[in-house]
Write a protein that holds these residues in place. Structure first.
Motif, PDB file in Angstrom:
ATOM      1  N   VAL A 170      49.072  36.396  45.048  1.00  0.00           N
ATOM      2  CA  VAL A 170      49.864  35.942  43.986  1.00  0.00           C
ATOM      3  C   VAL A 170      50.095  34.370  44.134  1.00  0.00           C
ATOM      4  N   PRO A 171      50.856  34.121  45.223  1.00  0.00           N
ATOM      5  CA  PRO A 171      51.094  32.729  45.825  1.00  0.00           C
ATOM      6  C   PRO A 171      49.901  31.718  45.559  1.00  0.00           C
ATOM      7  N   TYR A 172      48.552  32.350  46.022  1.00  0.00           N
ATOM      8  CA  TYR A 172      47.439  31.431  45.872  1.00  0.00           C
ATOM      9  C   TYR A 172      47.166  31.110  44.503  1.00  0.00           C
ATOM     10  N   PHE A 173      47.139  31.860  43.588  1.00  0.00           N
ATOM     11  CA  PHE A 173      46.830  31.718  42.305  1.00  0.00           C
ATOM     12  C   PHE A 173      48.130  30.981  41.394  1.00  0.00           C
ATOM     13  N   LYS A 198      47.624  27.191  42.016  1.00  0.00           N
ATOM     14  CA  LYS A 198      46.480  26.592  41.346  1.00  0.00           C
ATOM     15  C   LYS A 198      46.530  26.707  39.782  1.00  0.00           C
ATOM     16  N   GLU A 199      47.272  27.698  39.308  1.00  0.00           N
ATOM     17  CA  GLU A 199      47.503  27.689  37.751  1.00  0.00           C
ATOM     18  C   GLU A 199      46.210  28.123  37.050  1.00  0.00           C
ATOM     19  N   LYS A 200      45.151  27.098  37.082  1.00  0.00           N
ATOM     20  CA  LYS A 200      43.938  27.249  36.517  1.00  0.00           C
ATOM     21  C   LYS A 200      42.801  26.845  37.262  1.00  0.00           C
ATOM     22  N   VAL A 201      42.018  27.733  37.021  1.00  0.00           N
ATOM     23  CA  VAL A 201      40.583  27.619  38.015  1.00  0.00           C
ATOM     24  C   VAL A 201      39.495  27.632  36.893  1.00  0.00           C
ATOM     25  N   THR A 202      38.450  26.730  36.756  1.00  0.00           N
ATOM     26  CA  THR A 202      37.235  27.166  36.042  1.00  0.00           C
ATOM     27  C   THR A 202      35.983  26.851  36.771  1.00  0.00           C
ATOM     28  N   GLY A 203      34.933  27.130  36.110  1.00  0.00           N
ATOM     29  CA  GLY A 203      33.662  26.740  36.482  1.00  0.00           C
ATOM     30  C   GLY A 203      33.292  27.750  37.698  1.00  0.00           C
ATOM     31  N   LEU A 204      33.603  28.964  37.379  1.00  0.00           N
ATOM     32  CA  LEU A 204      33.074  30.274  38.422  1.00  0.00           C
ATOM     33  C   LEU A 204      31.966  30.859  38.053  1.00  0.00           C
ATOM     34  N   LYS A 224      50.733  46.024  39.992  1.00  0.00           N
ATOM     35  CA  LYS A 224      50.337  45.755  41.225  1.00  0.00           C
ATOM     36  C   LYS A 224      48.691  45.849  41.311  1.00  0.00           C
ATOM     37  N   ASN A 225      48.264  45.099  40.542  1.00  0.00           N
ATOM     38  CA  ASN A 225      46.596  44.829  40.290  1.00  0.00           C
ATOM     39  C   ASN A 225      46.189  43.408  40.899  1.00  0.00           C
ATOM     40  N   TYR A 226      45.682  43.470  41.983  1.00  0.00           N
ATOM     41  CA  TYR A 226      45.296  42.361  42.493  1.00  0.00           C
ATOM     42  C   TYR A 226      43.925  42.246  42.835  1.00  0.00           C
ATOM     43  N   ARG A 227      43.069  43.371  42.595  1.00  0.00           N
ATOM     44  CA  ARG A 227      41.762  43.339  43.139  1.00  0.00           C
ATOM     45  C   ARG A 227      40.885  42.375  42.352  1.00  0.00           C
ATOM     46  N   LEU A 228      40.978  42.287  41.281  1.00  0.00           N
ATOM     47  CA  LEU A 228      40.227  41.133  40.512  1.00  0.00           C
ATOM     48  C   LEU A 228      40.356  39.736  41.054  1.00  0.00           C
ATOM     49  N   MET A 229      41.856  39.433  41.065  1.00  0.00           N
ATOM     50  CA  MET A 229      42.118  38.153  41.825  1.00  0.00           C
ATOM     51  C   MET A 229      41.562  37.974  42.969  1.00  0.00           C
ATOM     52  N   ALA A 230      41.465  39.031  43.786  1.00  0.00           N
ATOM     53  CA  ALA A 230      40.960  39.184  45.434  1.00  0.00           C
ATOM     54  C   ALA A 230      39.470  38.603  45.211  1.00  0.00           C
TER      55      ALA A 230
END
Length: 219
Positions: free
Chosen positions: A202-205, A208-214, A163-169
């Motif tokens: 969770v559904p958001y990522f 997308k599967e993979k995101v770079t350039g952040l 239940k670790n969503y903070r960093l994803m948020a």
């Protein structure tokens, strides 16, 4: 040989029993402390309670084989002794992981400790990429990984089980607003809080599967 095995299994039984009691007790203490830390802006995720309670099986092999050698002068045989020894070591390693593993999200950045006592700390703006792996079977689990520009692993964990969503948020905030959140800004924190949920993030990522350039910096 019997005396030698009694000594070996006796030592392992003592270490595993006392270690397990300490690990479970410390785990519960830290969970209570984590509640207070959260009020100070630090979000800490450890293994869940079910995973922590699995450590109660750690003394199983040492205690069983110690008992067998105490009541019986024979030996189970080198094969079974070896299997039990390897099983005991594996369970002890798992207990060690339960004891030290955590992910901490605070205004200073992301901090993670896994198998070793070494702690890695990165500011949020060092995160250059996020990769979401969706489990393809019930025996597997989802995994989200965060990387720096140079390809260093900043953090990796299963968001659903823990239940670790903070960093994803926080990363989603960066994607949607094209800037990293200011964790001293109440409005930014409120937006991150709103995104800090499994059904939203969770559904958001997964999509997308993979995101770079952040990243703003390279570490």
């Amino acid at each position: 040989m019997r005396i030698f095995l009694i000594i070996i299994w006796g030592i392992m039984a003592f270490i595993s029993v006392t270690g397990t009691l300490y690990i479970i007790t410390n785990y519960e203490i830290q969970r209570w402390k984590d509640v207070a830390r959260r009020r100070q802006g630090a979000y800490i995720r450890r293994v869940n309670q079910a995973e922590a309670l699995l450590t109660i099986f750690t003394p199983g092999f040492p205690c069983l084989f110690l008992y067998l050698h105490l009541v019986d002068e024979g030996s189970a045989g080198i094969f079974y002794e070896s299997i039990a020894l390897l099983g005991s070591i594996g369970l002890m390693m798992y207990a060690w992981y339960v004891h030290i593993a955590y992910v901490k999200i605070s205004p200073e950045g992301v901090e993670q400790r896994m198998w070793s006592a070494r702690t890695t700390v990165y500011p949020f703006n060092a995160i250059d990429g996020i990769e979401y792996y969706e489990a393809t079977s019930t025996d597997d689990q989802d995994l989200v990984s965060f990387y720096s520009k140079s390809g260093k692993l900043i953090a990796a964990f299963c968001p659903i089980i823990h239940k670790n969503y903070r960093l994803m948020a926080i990363v989603r905030f960066r994607i949607e607003n094209e800037r990293w959140p200011d964790m001293d800004n109440p409005s930014d924190i409120a937006r991150v809080d709103a995104l800090d949920s499994g059904p939203d993030t969770v559904p958001y990522f997964r999509g997308k599967e993979k995101v770079t350039g952040l990243a703003d910096v390279d570490m």
